[in-house]
Enzyme design. Structure first.
Site, PDB file in Angstrom:
ATOM      1  N   TRP A  99       0.811  -1.222   0.000  1.00  0.00           N
ATOM      2  CA  TRP A  99       0.000   0.000   0.000  1.00  0.00           C
ATOM      3  C   TRP A  99       0.840   1.266   0.000  1.00  0.00           C
ATOM      4  O   TRP A  99       0.531   2.224  -0.700  1.00  0.00           O
ATOM      5  CB  TRP A  99      -1.021  -0.011   1.136  1.00  0.00           C
ATOM      6  CG  TRP A  99      -2.085  -1.027   0.880  1.00  0.00           C
ATOM      7  CD1 TRP A  99      -2.299  -2.187   1.572  1.00  0.00           C
ATOM      8  CD2 TRP A  99      -3.040  -1.027  -0.196  1.00  0.00           C
ATOM      9  NE1 TRP A  99      -3.329  -2.896   1.011  1.00  0.00           N
ATOM     10  CE2 TRP A  99      -3.808  -2.209  -0.073  1.00  0.00           C
ATOM     11  CE3 TRP A  99      -3.328  -0.149  -1.242  1.00  0.00           C
ATOM     12  CZ2 TRP A  99      -4.849  -2.532  -0.955  1.00  0.00           C
ATOM     13  CZ3 TRP A  99      -4.367  -0.467  -2.120  1.00  0.00           C
ATOM     14  CH2 TRP A  99      -5.102  -1.641  -1.966  1.00  0.00           C
ATOM     15  N   ASP A 169      -0.994   6.559   6.602  1.00  0.00           N
ATOM     16  CA  ASP A 169      -2.153   5.769   6.175  1.00  0.00           C
ATOM     17  C   ASP A 169      -2.455   4.771   7.293  1.00  0.00           C
ATOM     18  O   ASP A 169      -1.692   3.842   7.531  1.00  0.00           O
ATOM     19  CB  ASP A 169      -1.804   5.037   4.869  1.00  0.00           C
ATOM     20  CG  ASP A 169      -2.895   4.064   4.419  1.00  0.00           C
ATOM     21  OD1 ASP A 169      -3.929   3.965   5.103  1.00  0.00           O
ATOM     22  OD2 ASP A 169      -2.701   3.413   3.375  1.00  0.00           O
ATOM     23  N   LYS A 193     -12.403  -1.326   7.046  1.00  0.00           N
ATOM     24  CA  LYS A 193     -11.757  -2.385   7.816  1.00  0.00           C
ATOM     25  C   LYS A 193     -12.175  -2.316   9.281  1.00  0.00           C
ATOM     26  O   LYS A 193     -12.816  -3.217   9.785  1.00  0.00           O
ATOM     27  CB  LYS A 193     -10.246  -2.315   7.661  1.00  0.00           C
ATOM     28  CG  LYS A 193      -9.817  -2.702   6.247  1.00  0.00           C
ATOM     29  CD  LYS A 193      -8.658  -1.902   5.759  1.00  0.00           C
ATOM     30  CE  LYS A 193      -8.537  -1.859   4.264  1.00  0.00           C
ATOM     31  NZ  LYS A 193      -8.643  -3.114   3.562  1.00  0.00           N
TER      32      LYS A 193
END
Ligand code: PLP
Length: 363
Positions: A99, A169, A193
């Site tokens: 990511w 992030d 999530k």
């Protein structure tokens, strides 16, 4: 069914029941939240309460803004660059997994990206900060606190060079452990999530970093415009924000962030202990100090995985109602995601299966 998905992931059952109960008549309005004007006072209360609850949960100081945006984590890969990279034209990226690698590639379209770590073929560690090649003139330094695909989670908060804002992030470990917001310039997290359905992204940004965007910044990615319009520049994902607000209240009722951290520690420890005590039958490639509490990746049979055994394990899990345990296609094997909504008894079910499977298949 126990849903161990990496995201979109399990939501607390209590929250879903609440959504169901109020589906046709939200807060006495006579209509569903999905049918409510985003300019109505009814909706304003929902959004304002969600933001106030988040502020209380994370103890967010008054010089930080909370923005609710669309476009997910990927939208923020661009937004972060659009809003900040113009400060000096370049930014530092700490690439520890898929990511952060994607975020760096996205940012490179809008400015110069400097990778502070040497390129690696496999993401299994977080090199200590003393080895990083940082640039004191960087517009910001970016990292991903929890790499969802590889299961690599930072065990420290980086200290940026003086004057360089830290951008993080936290999509896959948001609200799972206490954080000191004052150490960050920007924190962002996609909801799907730990905190709600897909479609909403939370951004926490220090107010002096607002208003430094590139001229070409699209309006919906522009922190200044979003802030000026109280995240109502255009139609927000109202349903998602509503559910997210319910999740914040659920977290408050369940011990707050400390409660979530305690649960996460207990759940992940249980699974890692089984891996470590299996004499290599289960294998997790990630260095111990940065093993993720949220996403536990492992192979079965050997370090590279025994295909037949892994298939059998997944089938057995599914037969017992434990679903979405397959590892990401780029790393293979198994991945158990243990987000906030997964309970300890649910994790114990998985542990039980792992122990039984080990007993039946060890040589
Ligand atoms: N960042 C992290 C850590 C993620 O796990 C994900 C998605 O899984 C993303 C960013 C991308 O999020 P989205 O799919 O919402 O764009």
């Amino acid at each position: 069914v126990i849903n161990f998905a990496a995201g979109p992931a399990k939501l607390p059952e209590e929250v879903l029941r609440d959504v169901q109960k109020n589906l046709l008549d939200c807060n006495g309005s006579g209509i569903s939240v999905m049918e409510m004007s985003h300019r109505s006072s009814n909706y304003a209360k929902i959004q304002e309460t969600a933001i106030a609850d988040l502020r209380a949960l994370l103890n967010i100081p008054s010089n930080y803004k909370v923005l609710l945006m669309q476009g997910g984590g990927t939208g923020q890969f661009a937004a972060v660059a659009f809003n900040l990279i113009g400060r000096s034209g370049s930014a530092d990226y700490v690439i520890t997994g898929s990511w952060s690698s994607k975020a760096a590639k996205e940012a490179a379209q809008y400015g110069k990206v400097n990778a502070v770590l040497p390129k690696v073929s496999k993401y299994v560690e977080v090199p200590r900060q003393s080895t990083w090649q940082t640039d004191p003139k960087a517009s910001y330094i970016y990292y991903c606190d929890n790499e969802t695909v590889e299961g690599v989670e930072f065990d420290f908060v980086p200290v940026p060079p003086t004057g360089v804002p830290l951008v993080c992030d936290m999509s896959s470990n948001f609200l799972s452990r206490p954080i000191d917001v004052t150490k960050f310039g920007v924190i962002f997290a996609g909801a799907q999530k730990n905190i709600g359905p897909a479609g909403t992204t939370v951004i926490i940004v220090r107010d002096d970093l607002i208003g430094q965007h590139l001229k070409t910044t699209p309006s919906i990615l522009n922190f200044e415009l979003m802030d000026k319009n109280s995240s109502l520049l255009n139609t927000p994902p109202t349903f998602g924000i509503y559910v997210m607000g319910l999740v914040f209240q659920w977290i408050k009722r369940n011990g707050g962030i400390e409660g979530m951290a305690e649960r996460s520690r207990a759940k992940s420890q249980l699974i890692y202990n089984i891996i470590d005590q299996s004499n290599g039958f289960y294998y997790c490639p990630v260095e111990r100090n940065v093993r993720s509490r949220m996403n536990v990746p492992f192979r079965i049979g050997s370090a590279t995985g025994n295909d037949a055994l892994e298939k059998e394990f997944l089938a057995k899990a599914e037969a017992e109602g434990m679903i979405q345990l397959k590892g990401h296609r780029s790393v293979g094997g198994i991945r158990a995601s243990l987000y906030n909504a997964i309970t300890l008894p649910e994790t114990q079910q998985l542990a039980k299966l792992m122990l039984a499977f080990y007993e039946n298949n060890k040589n």
